[in-house]
Design a protein around this motif. Structure first.
Motif, mmCIF file in Angstrom:
data_model
loop_
_atom_site.group_PDB
_atom_site.id
_atom_site.type_symbol
_atom_site.label_atom_id
_atom_site.label_comp_id
_atom_site.label_asym_id
_atom_site.label_seq_id
_atom_site.Cartn_x
_atom_site.Cartn_y
_atom_site.Cartn_z
ATOM 1 N N LYS A 65 1.001 4.758 1.924
ATOM 2 C CA LYS A 65 0.278 5.413 3.026
ATOM 3 C C LYS A 65 0.378 6.940 3.012
ATOM 4 O O LYS A 65 -0.547 7.622 3.430
ATOM 5 C CB LYS A 65 0.816 4.904 4.365
ATOM 6 N N ASN B 243 -3.304 -6.591 11.888
ATOM 7 C CA ASN B 243 -4.730 -6.341 11.722
ATOM 8 C C ASN B 243 -5.417 -7.692 11.551
ATOM 9 O O ASN B 243 -4.825 -8.635 11.030
ATOM 10 C CB ASN B 243 -4.998 -5.516 10.462
ATOM 11 N N ASP C 1 0.866 -1.172 0.000
ATOM 12 C CA ASP C 1 0.000 0.000 0.000
ATOM 13 C C ASP C 1 0.911 1.232 0.000
ATOM 14 O O ASP C 1 2.112 1.114 0.252
ATOM 15 C CB ASP C 1 -0.875 -0.046 1.265
ATOM 16 N N ARG D 22 -8.148 -8.331 9.598
ATOM 17 C CA ARG D 22 -9.085 -7.929 8.543
ATOM 18 C C ARG D 22 -8.303 -7.792 7.251
ATOM 19 O O ARG D 22 -7.082 -7.865 7.238
ATOM 20 C CB ARG D 22 -9.721 -6.579 8.887
ATOM 21 N N PHE D 23 -9.034 -7.548 6.156
ATOM 22 C CA PHE D 23 -8.401 -7.170 4.890
ATOM 23 C C PHE D 23 -7.819 -5.765 5.002
ATOM 24 O O PHE D 23 -8.394 -4.914 5.687
ATOM 25 C CB PHE D 23 -9.478 -7.057 3.800
ATOM 26 N N GLY D 24 -6.740 -5.502 4.306
ATOM 27 C CA GLY D 24 -6.288 -4.126 4.148
ATOM 28 C C GLY D 24 -7.196 -3.416 3.168
ATOM 29 O O GLY D 24 -7.793 -4.039 2.291
ATOM 30 N N ASP D 25 -7.303 -2.123 3.330
ATOM 31 C CA ASP D 25 -8.037 -1.290 2.386
ATOM 32 C C ASP D 25 -7.060 -0.207 1.954
ATOM 33 O O ASP D 25 -6.604 0.538 2.815
ATOM 34 C CB ASP D 25 -9.269 -0.695 3.083
ATOM 35 N N PRO D 26 -6.618 -0.129 0.725
ATOM 36 C CA PRO D 26 -7.224 -0.665 -0.489
ATOM 37 C C PRO D 26 -6.678 -2.013 -0.964
ATOM 38 O O PRO D 26 -7.010 -2.438 -2.075
ATOM 39 C CB PRO D 26 -6.896 0.411 -1.524
HETATM 40 N N1 GLY Z 1 -3.971 -0.366 3.946
HETATM 41 C C1 GLY Z 1 -3.908 0.001 5.293
HETATM 42 C C2 GLY Z 1 -4.901 -0.624 6.145
HETATM 43 O O1 GLY Z 1 -5.861 -1.195 5.679
HETATM 44 O O2 GLY Z 1 -4.748 -0.554 7.345
#
Ligand code: GLY
Length: 256
Positions: free
Chosen positions: A45, A116, A43, A118-122
């Motif tokens: 940031k 985390n 990603d 969960r999935f990362g976003d994006p």
């Molecule tokens: N891509 C960063 C996040 O989802 O934490």
């Protein structure tokens, strides 16, 4: 802290080792006993080109990564993913879901910045472009503890996404700017535009967040994928539209 701008989260300070190097995102599906790795992704940031300015939630991602070889991925698996999942299981809390460690590739090897669940976003957007197995089947297998039985297929391609942001993000920004050009952008091959901060108002699509749209694409190479995504991103308009022009650049020019 004095102005309490982060609320309760700003009441405590944790001092940690400063980790220097490129940041990458690792994801693994886990059913509590077995796990399956996603391709590694990256990603971006920082809001500014050349990784400058304040951090955002993430404004552009690429996968897979040309600078991660099988040996490094194996090291990440053996030293970070497997022991973490094993420890949770040993403590009587086996983890079912998506484990997403954010890592920094330091000169002393990969180090954990954060975890985390969960999935990362994006990152999720680019993973959905590569995933060929039905996500629901994988989730079901994970819940049933049968991840070992399912073959997860990833497209042999490169995926990227470019996040179109509102001017001012990650600081304050205005909302309600009319968006046009999405249909035109989608005429570019292999483009999917993911909506993040949008809504319809009086029949028009308008901005409603800092990260407004994610323009994702696929290609045989990272360069091809980025070329398509940028051509599509250029076709979308709204007042104050901002996006980084250098997503994937350091990976693109990476030399072994
Ligand atoms: N891509 C960063 C996040 O989802 O934490």
């Amino acid at each position: 802290m004095l102005k309490k701008i982060f609320g309760a989260a700003g009441e405590e300070v944790v001092i940690e080792e400063f980790l220097e190097g490129p940041e990458i995102s690792i994801h693994a599906f886990s059913d509590g006993r077995n796990y399956k790795m996603f391709p590694p992704s990256q990603d971006h940031k920082k809001i500014g080109e050349g990784n400058t300015g304040p951090n955002t939630g993430g404004i552009g991602a690429i996968t897979p990564l040309p600078f991660i070889d099988t040996q490094l991925l194996q090291e990440i698996q053996n030293k970070i993913v497997a022991p973490t999942l094993q420890a949770m299981s040993d403590e009587g809390r086996p983890f079912t879901g998506i484990l997403y460690p954010g890592l920094i590739l330091t000169k002393d090897g990969p180090k954990i910045l954060e975890f985390n669940a969960r999935f990362g976003d994006p990152e999720a957007q680019i993973y959905m472009r590569l995933l060929q197995t039905d996500l629901l089947d994988i989730i079901d297998a994970a819940i049933d503890g049968k991840l070992e039985e399912i073959k997860i297929k990833w497209r042999d391609a490169a995926a990227c996404n470019i996040v179109l942001c509102s001017a001012g993000y990650p600081g304050s920004y205005e909302k309600g700017k009319e968006i046009s050009g999405i249909e035109n952008a989608k005429k570019e091959k292999d483009i999917i535009v993911f909506h993040a901060g949008t809504k319809t108002e009086g029949g028009n699509l308008v901005t409603n967040g800092g990260r407004v749209l994610g323009v994702s694409s696929l290609g045989k190479s990272l360069g091809e994928s980025l070329g398509k995504a940028y051509r599509a991103a250029d076709k979308i308009s709204f007042e104050g539209k901002y996006y980084r022009r250098d997503i994937g650049k350091s990976a693109l020019y990476f030399k072994n």
